[in-house]
Design a protein around this motif. Structure first.
Motif, short mmCIF file in Angstrom:
data_model
loop_
_atom_site.label_atom_id
_atom_site.label_comp_id
_atom_site.label_asym_id
_atom_site.label_seq_id
_atom_site.Cartn_x
_atom_site.Cartn_y
_atom_site.Cartn_z
N LEU A 44 0.82 -1.22 0.00
CA LEU A 44 0.00 0.00 0.00
C LEU A 44 0.86 1.26 0.00
CD1 LEU A 44 -2.89 -1.02 2.40
CD2 LEU A 44 -2.96 -0.84 -0.09
N SER A 94 2.46 1.62 -3.42
CA SER A 94 1.42 2.00 -4.37
C SER A 94 1.07 3.48 -4.22
CB SER A 94 0.18 1.14 -4.16
OG SER A 94 -0.83 1.51 -5.04
N GLY A 116 -4.56 0.54 -3.00
CA GLY A 116 -3.40 -0.11 -3.57
C GLY A 116 -3.37 -0.12 -5.08
#
Length: 74
Positions: free
Chosen positions: A17, A20, A46
């Motif tokens: 996460l 991302s 994400g």
């Protein structure tokens, strides 16, 4: 043993996460879109945000260029 497997999966998820979010923020900066919005979206959902980002970038490009203009892409 089971407790360590859960911790590893949570750490892996958090890392995915975070990465991302950073990538989405960089892509938004390069495309001229809202950096905070896309970074937050990357942090929350994400890699699923990437197709949404591409669609939004395409729509923003079409709005700025206009519907009747044509272009060549190489």
């Amino acid at each position: 043993m089971l407790a360590f497997a859960n911790v590893e999966s949570v750490v892996t998820l958090i890392c995915v996460l975070l990465i991302s979010g950073l990538v989405m923020g960089n892509l938004a900066f390069r495309a001229g879109l809202g950096i905070k919005r896309w970074t937050l979206l990357g942090l929350l959902i994400g890699p699923v945000a990437y197709p949404l980002f591409n669609t939004h970038k395409h729509y923003a490009w079409r709005r700025s260029v206009g519907k009747s203009s044509g272009s060549l892409r190489f």
